[in-house]
Design an enzyme around this catalytic site. Sequence first.
Site, PDB file in Angstrom:
ATOM      1  N   SER A   7      -2.748 -33.606  81.529  1.00 39.50           N
ATOM      2  CA  SER A   7      -4.104 -34.080  81.839  1.00 39.50           C
ATOM      3  C   SER A   7      -4.817 -33.019  82.664  1.00 39.50           C
ATOM      4  O   SER A   7      -4.292 -32.557  83.681  1.00 39.50           O
ATOM      5  CB  SER A   7      -4.036 -35.384  82.636  1.00 39.50           C
ATOM      6  OG  SER A   7      -5.265 -35.595  83.300  1.00 39.50           O
ATOM      7  N   HIS A  32      -4.518 -34.082  77.311  1.00 40.40           N
ATOM      8  CA  HIS A  32      -5.001 -35.420  77.665  1.00 40.40           C
ATOM      9  C   HIS A  32      -6.333 -35.307  78.397  1.00 40.40           C
ATOM     10  O   HIS A  32      -6.431 -34.645  79.434  1.00 40.40           O
ATOM     11  CB  HIS A  32      -3.952 -36.093  78.560  1.00 40.40           C
ATOM     12  CG  HIS A  32      -4.239 -37.516  78.898  1.00 40.40           C
ATOM     13  ND1 HIS A  32      -3.925 -38.570  78.059  1.00 40.40           N
ATOM     14  CD2 HIS A  32      -4.790 -38.069  80.007  1.00 40.40           C
ATOM     15  CE1 HIS A  32      -4.260 -39.711  78.641  1.00 40.40           C
ATOM     16  NE2 HIS A  32      -4.794 -39.442  79.822  1.00 40.40           N
ATOM     17  N   ASP A  34      -9.337 -37.381  80.250  1.00 42.89           N
ATOM     18  CA  ASP A  34      -9.649 -38.643  80.915  1.00 42.89           C
ATOM     19  C   ASP A  34     -11.154 -38.808  81.034  1.00 42.89           C
ATOM     20  O   ASP A  34     -11.806 -38.074  81.786  1.00 42.89           O
ATOM     21  CB  ASP A  34      -9.017 -38.659  82.312  1.00 42.89           C
ATOM     22  CG  ASP A  34      -7.515 -38.774  82.232  1.00 42.89           C
ATOM     23  OD1 ASP A  34      -7.033 -39.773  81.673  1.00 42.89           O
ATOM     24  OD2 ASP A  34      -6.815 -37.863  82.724  1.00 42.89           O
ATOM     25  N   MET A  36     -14.149 -41.107  82.293  1.00 41.17           N
ATOM     26  CA  MET A  36     -14.397 -42.199  83.251  1.00 41.17           C
ATOM     27  C   MET A  36     -15.892 -42.374  83.448  1.00 41.17           C
ATOM     28  O   MET A  36     -16.618 -41.387  83.592  1.00 41.17           O
ATOM     29  CB  MET A  36     -13.761 -41.851  84.595  1.00 41.17           C
ATOM     30  CG  MET A  36     -12.282 -41.545  84.498  1.00 41.17           C
ATOM     31  SD  MET A  36     -11.632 -41.152  86.118  1.00 41.17           S
ATOM     32  CE  MET A  36      -9.926 -40.807  85.703  1.00 41.17           C
ATOM     33  N   HIS A  65      -8.499 -40.419  76.465  1.00 42.89           N
ATOM     34  CA  HIS A  65      -8.245 -41.686  77.161  1.00 42.89           C
ATOM     35  C   HIS A  65      -9.561 -42.192  77.740  1.00 42.89           C
ATOM     36  O   HIS A  65     -10.073 -41.627  78.701  1.00 42.89           O
ATOM     37  CB  HIS A  65      -7.199 -41.412  78.267  1.00 42.89           C
ATOM     38  CG  HIS A  65      -6.881 -42.580  79.134  1.00 42.89           C
ATOM     39  ND1 HIS A  65      -6.180 -42.457  80.309  1.00 42.89           N
ATOM     40  CD2 HIS A  65      -7.150 -43.910  79.001  1.00 42.89           C
ATOM     41  CE1 HIS A  65      -6.032 -43.649  80.881  1.00 42.89           C
ATOM     42  NE2 HIS A  65      -6.623 -44.544  80.107  1.00 42.89           N
ATOM     43  N   MET A  67     -11.680 -44.507  79.805  1.00 45.66           N
ATOM     44  CA  MET A  67     -11.728 -45.509  80.882  1.00 45.66           C
ATOM     45  C   MET A  67     -13.188 -45.861  81.096  1.00 45.66           C
ATOM     46  O   MET A  67     -13.810 -45.528  82.115  1.00 45.66           O
ATOM     47  CB  MET A  67     -11.088 -44.929  82.159  1.00 45.66           C
ATOM     48  CG  MET A  67      -9.566 -44.887  82.057  1.00 45.66           C
ATOM     49  SD  MET A  67      -8.834 -43.755  83.250  1.00 45.66           S
ATOM     50  CE  MET A  67      -8.960 -42.236  82.325  1.00 45.66           C
ATOM     51  N   MET A 136      -0.281 -47.746  81.677  1.00 48.11           N
ATOM     52  CA  MET A 136      -0.718 -47.077  82.908  1.00 48.11           C
ATOM     53  C   MET A 136       0.347 -47.281  83.983  1.00 48.11           C
ATOM     54  O   MET A 136       0.707 -48.414  84.295  1.00 48.11           O
ATOM     55  CB  MET A 136      -2.054 -47.653  83.397  1.00 48.11           C
ATOM     56  CG  MET A 136      -3.274 -47.261  82.578  1.00 48.11           C
ATOM     57  SD  MET A 136      -3.527 -45.478  82.377  1.00 48.11           S
ATOM     58  CE  MET A 136      -3.629 -44.913  84.072  1.00 48.11           C
ATOM     59  N   ASP A 174       1.197 -42.789  81.805  1.00 48.82           N
ATOM     60  CA  ASP A 174       0.154 -41.961  82.419  1.00 48.82           C
ATOM     61  C   ASP A 174       0.015 -42.351  83.888  1.00 48.82           C
ATOM     62  O   ASP A 174      -0.341 -43.494  84.199  1.00 48.82           O
ATOM     63  CB  ASP A 174      -1.161 -42.219  81.662  1.00 48.82           C
ATOM     64  CG  ASP A 174      -2.319 -41.384  82.164  1.00 48.82           C
ATOM     65  OD1 ASP A 174      -2.109 -40.489  83.008  1.00 48.82           O
ATOM     66  OD2 ASP A 174      -3.446 -41.642  81.697  1.00 48.82           O
TER      67      ASP A 174
HETATM   68  C1  DX5 Z   1      -5.644 -41.615  85.839  1.00 46.07           C
HETATM   69  C2  DX5 Z   1      -5.640 -40.792  84.593  1.00 46.07           C
HETATM   70  C3  DX5 Z   1      -4.511 -39.854  84.468  1.00 46.07           C
HETATM   71  C4  DX5 Z   1      -4.403 -38.837  85.560  1.00 46.07           C
HETATM   72  C5  DX5 Z   1      -2.938 -38.648  85.791  1.00 46.07           C
HETATM   73  O1  DX5 Z   1      -6.572 -42.637  85.715  1.00 46.07           O
HETATM   74  O2  DX5 Z   1      -5.610 -41.629  83.453  1.00 46.07           O
HETATM   75  O3  DX5 Z   1      -4.455 -39.241  83.191  1.00 46.07           O
HETATM   76  O4  DX5 Z   1      -4.988 -37.595  85.267  1.00 46.07           O
HETATM   77  O5  DX5 Z   1      -2.783 -37.816  86.884  1.00 46.07           O
HETATM   78  P1  DX5 Z   1      -1.411 -37.678  87.654  1.00 46.07           P
HETATM   79  O6  DX5 Z   1      -0.411 -37.098  86.698  1.00 46.07           O
HETATM   80  O7  DX5 Z   1      -1.768 -36.783  88.773  1.00 46.07           O
HETATM   81  O8  DX5 Z   1      -1.008 -39.055  88.132  1.00 46.07           O
HETATM   82 ZN    ZN Z   2      -5.247 -40.703  81.472  1.00 45.97          ZN
END
Ligand code: DX5
Ligand code: ZN
Length: 216
Positions: A7, A32, A34, A36, A65, A67, A136, A174
Site C-alpha cells: 500500500s 494497493h 487506498d 478515502m 480499495h 473506502m 480489515m 489489510d
Molecule cells: C487502512 C488502509 C491500509 C493501510 C495499511 O485503512 O486500508 O491499506 O495503508 O497500512 P499499514 O500496513 O501501515 O497498516
Molecule cells: Zn487498504
Amino acid sequence: MILISPSILNADFLNLGSQIELINKSEADWIHLDIMDGVFVPNISFGFSIIKSIQSCSNKPLDVHLMIVNPEQYIERFAEAGAYLITVHYEACPHLHSTVQQIKNTGAKAGVALNPHTDVGLLKPILKDLDMVLIMTVNPGFGGQNFIESSYEKVKDLRTLSKELNPELLIQVDGGISTDNIKQLHDAGVDVFVAGTFVFKSENPINTINVLKNTV
Ligand code: DX5
Ligand code: ZN
C-alpha cells in the site's frame, strides 16, 4: 503461493514515481491503492488522476480499495483509471449484489471488504460471486495501526465458508501486516497481504517486500 500488495498510503508522495519504481523492481504482485473520501472514513487520500499516473508507470496490477460512500457512482471511472481489482466495503453498499455485478461488467475483478466488527457470515449469499474478500485487520482510515488479534478467527471462518461456496475465492488482509503475523495469517487461510508502513517505513522497501513474499 501468496500475493503481496504494497500500500502506497504512507509512501513519499513527493517522489511517487520512484516509490512505484521500487514496487516494480520488487517481487510484489499488485499495488494497493487506498481511496478515502473523508465520509466513510475520517481521512482523505487521493483520486482518479493519481491512479492514472500510477497506472502509466506501474508494471503491477492495481488493487483499488474504496473506502468511500456511494461507490456505485464511481466504479466505471476507477476501472477506466486502470483498476485491475475493485474492492468496495460491505458497510457502504446497500445494494451489494448489484454493485458487485457493476464492477464485473467493467471487466475488473470484484472484492468486498469487511470492517473489523462485520461478521463474515453476512457474505454467504454473495460469496460465489466474489473474486476476493478483504478482511480489515485494523479500522480503515489510516496506516500504521496495530493489528487486531481477533482477525485470525475471522479468516478461518471465511476460509471454511469459501471451501464450500467458492473454493477459488482470494482472502486478503489489510492493516498492521508484518513478518510478525504473516505466517499465522497464511496458516489461517490468507492469500493476499497488504502492507504499507512495514514496507515504506523500512530502510529497504524492495528487500522488505521480498522478505514478506518469501516468509511463508
Ligand atoms: C487502512 C488502509 C491500509 C493501510 C495499511 O485503512 O486500508 O491499506 O495503508 O497500512 P499499514 O500496513 O501501515 O497498516
Ligand atoms: Zn487498504
